[in-house]
Scaffold this motif. Structure first.
Motif, PDB file in Angstrom:
ATOM      1  N   PHE A   1      17.899  -5.705   5.008  1.00 24.58           N
ATOM      2  CA  PHE A   1      17.039  -6.638   4.302  1.00 24.58           C
ATOM      3  C   PHE A   1      15.699  -6.779   5.009  1.00 24.58           C
ATOM      4  O   PHE A   1      14.629  -6.727   4.383  1.00 24.58           O
ATOM      5  N   ALA A   2      15.735  -6.930   6.338  1.00 22.21           N
ATOM      6  CA  ALA A   2      14.484  -7.114   7.080  1.00 22.21           C
ATOM      7  C   ALA A   2      13.606  -5.865   6.975  1.00 22.21           C
ATOM      8  O   ALA A   2      12.387  -5.960   6.783  1.00 22.21           O
ATOM      9  N   TRP A   3      14.248  -4.707   7.070  1.00 28.02           N
ATOM     10  CA  TRP A   3      13.516  -3.437   6.982  1.00 28.02           C
ATOM     11  C   TRP A   3      12.850  -3.290   5.610  1.00 28.02           C
ATOM     12  O   TRP A   3      11.683  -2.917   5.505  1.00 28.02           O
TER      13      TRP A   3
ATOM     14  N   PHE B   1       6.173  -5.178   2.464  1.00 25.10           N
ATOM     15  CA  PHE B   1       5.009  -5.944   2.882  1.00 25.10           C
ATOM     16  C   PHE B   1       3.886  -5.017   3.327  1.00 25.10           C
ATOM     17  O   PHE B   1       2.708  -5.282   3.053  1.00 25.10           O
ATOM     18  N   VAL B   2       4.245  -3.931   4.018  1.00 26.99           N
ATOM     19  CA  VAL B   2       3.224  -2.966   4.430  1.00 26.99           C
ATOM     20  C   VAL B   2       2.505  -2.399   3.220  1.00 26.99           C
ATOM     21  O   VAL B   2       1.288  -2.254   3.203  1.00 26.99           O
ATOM     22  N   PHE B   3       3.287  -2.097   2.174  1.00 24.24           N
ATOM     23  CA  PHE B   3       2.656  -1.471   1.014  1.00 24.24           C
ATOM     24  C   PHE B   3       1.923  -2.468   0.140  1.00 24.24           C
ATOM     25  O   PHE B   3       0.843  -2.200  -0.367  1.00 24.24           O
ATOM     26  N   LEU B   4       2.532  -3.608  -0.073  1.00 22.74           N
ATOM     27  CA  LEU B   4       1.990  -4.517  -1.071  1.00 22.74           C
ATOM     28  C   LEU B   4       1.183  -5.646  -0.474  1.00 22.74           C
ATOM     29  O   LEU B   4       0.565  -6.401  -1.192  1.00 22.74           O
TER      30      LEU B   4
ATOM     31  N   VAL C   1       6.234  -1.689  -9.118  1.00 22.07           N
ATOM     32  CA  VAL C   1       7.661  -1.465  -9.380  1.00 22.07           C
ATOM     33  C   VAL C   1       8.158  -0.275  -8.563  1.00 22.07           C
ATOM     34  O   VAL C   1       9.268  -0.309  -8.014  1.00 22.07           O
ATOM     35  N   CYS C   2       7.329   0.746  -8.463  1.00 20.78           N
ATOM     36  CA  CYS C   2       7.692   1.921  -7.662  1.00 20.78           C
ATOM     37  C   CYS C   2       7.932   1.530  -6.215  1.00 20.78           C
ATOM     38  O   CYS C   2       8.941   1.906  -5.622  1.00 20.78           O
ATOM     39  N   VAL C   3       7.007   0.758  -5.641  1.00 20.45           N
ATOM     40  CA  VAL C   3       7.158   0.365  -4.237  1.00 20.45           C
ATOM     41  C   VAL C   3       8.424  -0.457  -4.043  1.00 20.45           C
ATOM     42  O   VAL C   3       9.210  -0.222  -3.118  1.00 20.45           O
ATOM     43  N   LEU C   4       8.639  -1.435  -4.928  1.00 26.04           N
ATOM     44  CA  LEU C   4       9.822  -2.279  -4.773  1.00 26.04           C
ATOM     45  C   LEU C   4      11.098  -1.465  -4.912  1.00 26.04           C
ATOM     46  O   LEU C   4      12.077  -1.700  -4.207  1.00 26.04           O
TER      47      LEU C   4
ATOM     48  N   TYR D   1       9.772   5.172   7.273  1.00 22.66           N
ATOM     49  CA  TYR D   1       8.810   5.040   8.369  1.00 22.66           C
ATOM     50  C   TYR D   1       7.470   4.670   7.760  1.00 22.66           C
ATOM     51  O   TYR D   1       6.625   5.536   7.552  1.00 22.66           O
ATOM     52  N   PRO D   2       7.286   3.376   7.440  1.00 18.46           N
ATOM     53  CA  PRO D   2       6.102   2.984   6.672  1.00 18.46           C
ATOM     54  C   PRO D   2       4.823   2.993   7.491  1.00 18.46           C
ATOM     55  O   PRO D   2       4.377   1.991   7.995  1.00 18.46           O
ATOM     56  N   LYS D   3       4.235   4.176   7.597  1.00 20.80           N
ATOM     57  CA  LYS D   3       2.948   4.241   8.270  1.00 20.80           C
ATOM     58  C   LYS D   3       1.831   4.574   7.294  1.00 20.80           C
ATOM     59  O   LYS D   3       0.758   4.020   7.351  1.00 20.80           O
ATOM     60  N   GLU D   4       2.117   5.467   6.380  1.00 19.41           N
ATOM     61  CA  GLU D   4       1.074   5.939   5.476  1.00 19.41           C
ATOM     62  C   GLU D   4       1.333   5.411   4.084  1.00 19.41           C
ATOM     63  O   GLU D   4       2.414   5.568   3.542  1.00 19.41           O
ATOM     64  N   LYS D   5       0.339   4.774   3.523  1.00 21.98           N
ATOM     65  CA  LYS D   5       0.586   4.023   2.304  1.00 21.98           C
ATOM     66  C   LYS D   5       0.303   4.799   1.034  1.00 21.98           C
ATOM     67  O   LYS D   5       0.798   4.470  -0.008  1.00 21.98           O
ATOM     68  N   SER D   6      -0.557   5.804   1.130  1.00 23.21           N
ATOM     69  CA  SER D   6      -1.141   6.278  -0.110  1.00 23.21           C
ATOM     70  C   SER D   6      -0.159   7.044  -0.968  1.00 23.21           C
ATOM     71  O   SER D   6      -0.310   7.111  -2.175  1.00 23.21           O
TER      72      SER D   6
END
Lengths: 225, 313
Positions: A183-185, A191-194, A142-145, A68-73
């Motif tokens: 894949f889309a998710w 994309f949200v993070f990076l 790398v962590c995000v990916l 649930y990509p809402k918070e990035k930090s």
């Protein structure tokens, strides 16, 4: 005439020399921290179980934030590579060419090939992002990916379950839909993070390799049978 | 080195930490000047081991990359001075690298789809062939790296002797990076071709491949014209470039799409037929008949196009 020199001790003034030597990438937890990000307690005396549980909780929180990509930090500030390692090992184990039933050899990817594709692929995508002038650190990216492989891993589990039945065109279509959604998710989450770390005139140039990375891994998931 | 963040130092711990060794995007002005590098002297300033040295090869934005791809697909679209004015001033490695990677995987994926569709109707238990990725990678990287090196050496070696009163352009040979850049971008057209080659009609497949080879051959010769003019072996280089394109295209079709070529072959009779689809290893190497047929076709097309280019040059 008295010349009085007032010397005041700096007891309660705001700290001009105090600060935080928080090294980028230092592992801190999101719970029980002072505003400086340093744990309040002494970690030397606690039982090992608590240390391990704290790290596991941190990893679990990151998985939740990817789904649930809402918070990035949390992924960017407290990066770690446990999640990507677990995901990569899990996917490589399932994806490796299980050709023991037939006489053919080396048809699916080997364990090492999947491993290399995930890690070296993430490293190359990160390097590309840095070479284009992005302001994100290597390990954060790398962590995000790695964490964004979670939807792909979920679609792999679903496909594996679907494969238990006898294959028909409908089931293949189901697998295709599941893989596409994963894949889309994954692409959306990463994309949200990076996405903010690149200047706008180069954003497509940085996003395309991420897209390609997840596309290749989703292809490996889909073509596994 | 802090360039722009010096006023934010108090708030650092609570924010997202960025750990970047003084990277600047091209649009940010260079403010503090200890390591400020003037625009034109960027290449000599950084050592080979730093990230900044390699950033100079990635000074492109989206529009530039798309324009270079478009120029590599359509001959005569770029200006006459494209090589010297555009590519030489700013050779980039982003395009060649990512186009190669995309091509490798699109070949591997399409080849697997093609062989799957060929065998789908039979009882043959089709397996994904992961070896194709390695083979495709080898071919593409040889094309994208070895060929520019060879061409660069040939250009340097075959430079016509320059009389001092001639123009500066008479002693021009392209740099290695420019050649890698050009050859890398010329791979762009093979990506849609490789995807479309899953269509199992041999006529369409061959037509696509020949058109792709024609277009890239023309584009390469057109872009390299300023350098070809200065070379003693211009004719041989032209023949060489064109024939390599044709060999590459034909070879790539015949190796990676072997299985689907068999089903649709009305056009080329010399492709070897398979005994039974239940063979364990359907891949066969190219036989003598294939090489002879490729040679005949190659000679024919080379004749036609050498005469065309001689007229235009």
């Amino acid at each position: 005439m008295d010349a009085k020199l007032d010397m005041f001790e700096d007891v309660n003034t705001s700290p001009s020399l105090e600060g935080d030597m928080s090294i980028p990438g230092k592992r801190t937890t999101t719970t029980a921290t002072s505003p400086g990000g340093v744990p309040d307690y002494n970690t030397l005396d606690e039982p090992i179980r608590e240390t391990v549980l704290r790290d596991i909780r941190a990893v679990g929180i990151k998985f939740y934030h990817v789904l649930y990509p809402k918070e990035k930090s949390s992924l960017l500030r407290d990066w770690d590579l446990w999640g990507p390692l677990v995901l990569c090992t899990f996917m490589a184990t399932i994806l490796q060419g299980s050709s023991s039933a037939d006489s053919m050899s080396d048809n699916g990817p080997e364990f090492a090939q999947v491993f290399v594709i995930v890690w070296i692929g993430a490293a190359i995508v990160t390097l590309n992002s840095k070479l284009l002038g992005g302001n994100i650190s290597f390990f954060q990216s790398v962590c995000v990916l790695g964490y964004c492989l979670t939807p792909v891993a979920i679609s792999l589990i679903v496909c594996r379950v679907i494969l238990l039945a006898a294959q028909t065109r409908l089931l293949f279509f189901l697998r295709f839909v599941t893989t596409t959604m994963g894949f889309a998710w994954a692409t959306y989450a990463s994309f949200v993070f990076l996405g903010q770390s690149q200047p706008p005139h180069r954003k497509p140039l940085a996003v395309y390799p991420i897209f390609l990375f997840f596309f290749i891994i989703s292809w490996l998931v889909l073509s596994h049978n | 080195m802090e360039t722009l963040s010096s006023d934010n130092s108090v708030e650092l711990p609570a924010q997202i930490e960025v750990n970047s060794p003084s990277q600047q995007t091209p649009e940010e002005p260079i403010e503090s000047g200890i390591e400020a590098v003037p625009e034109g002297a960027g290449k000599a300033q950084h050592s080979l081991l730093t990230l900044e040295y390699y950033q100079q090869f990635f000074k492109v934005d989206t529009f530039m990359v798309l324009r270079r791809i478009r120029n590599s697909m359509i001959p005569k679209l770029a200006s006459g001075n494209y090589l010297r004015m555009d590519i030489d001033q700013n050779p980039d490695l982003y395009g060649p690298f990512w186009l190669s990677i995309t091509l490798i995987f699109s070949i591997a994926i399409s080849s697997n789809i093609a062989s799957y569709r060929h065998y789908a109707g039979n009882d043959y238990h089709w397996h994904y062939n992961f070896q194709l990725v390695s083979n495709a990678a080898t071919c593409v990287f040889i094309y994208a790296i070895v060929l520019p090196v060879v061409l660069w050496a040939l250009f340097k070696d075959s430079l016509k002797p320059v009389l001092y009163e001639e123009l500066d352009s008479a002693s021009y040979t392209p740099t290695l990076l420019s050649l890698i850049c050009i050859y890398g971008y010329s791979l762009a057209i093979y990506i849609p071709v490789s995807i479309l080659c899953v269509i199992e009609i041999a006529l369409i497949q061959w037509l696509l491949v020949i058109i792709a080879a024609l277009l890239t051959g023309f584009v390469l010769i057109d872009v390299m014209k300023p350098a070809l003019r200065n070379s003693k072996y211009a004719i041989f280089l032209i023949i060489g470039i064109l024939s390599v394109q044709f060999i590459l295209s034909a070879g790539f079709l015949m190796y990676f799409y072997q299985d689907s070529l068999v089903t649709g072959t009305r056009f080329l009779q010399q492709v070897p037929c398979y005994q039974s689809p239940l063979k364990t290893s359907p891949r066969q190497s190219l036989g003598i008949k294939d090489c002879r047929s490729m040679w005949i076709w190659g000679k024919h097309f080379a004749n036609v196009f050498i005469s065309q280019t001689l007229i235009t040059c």
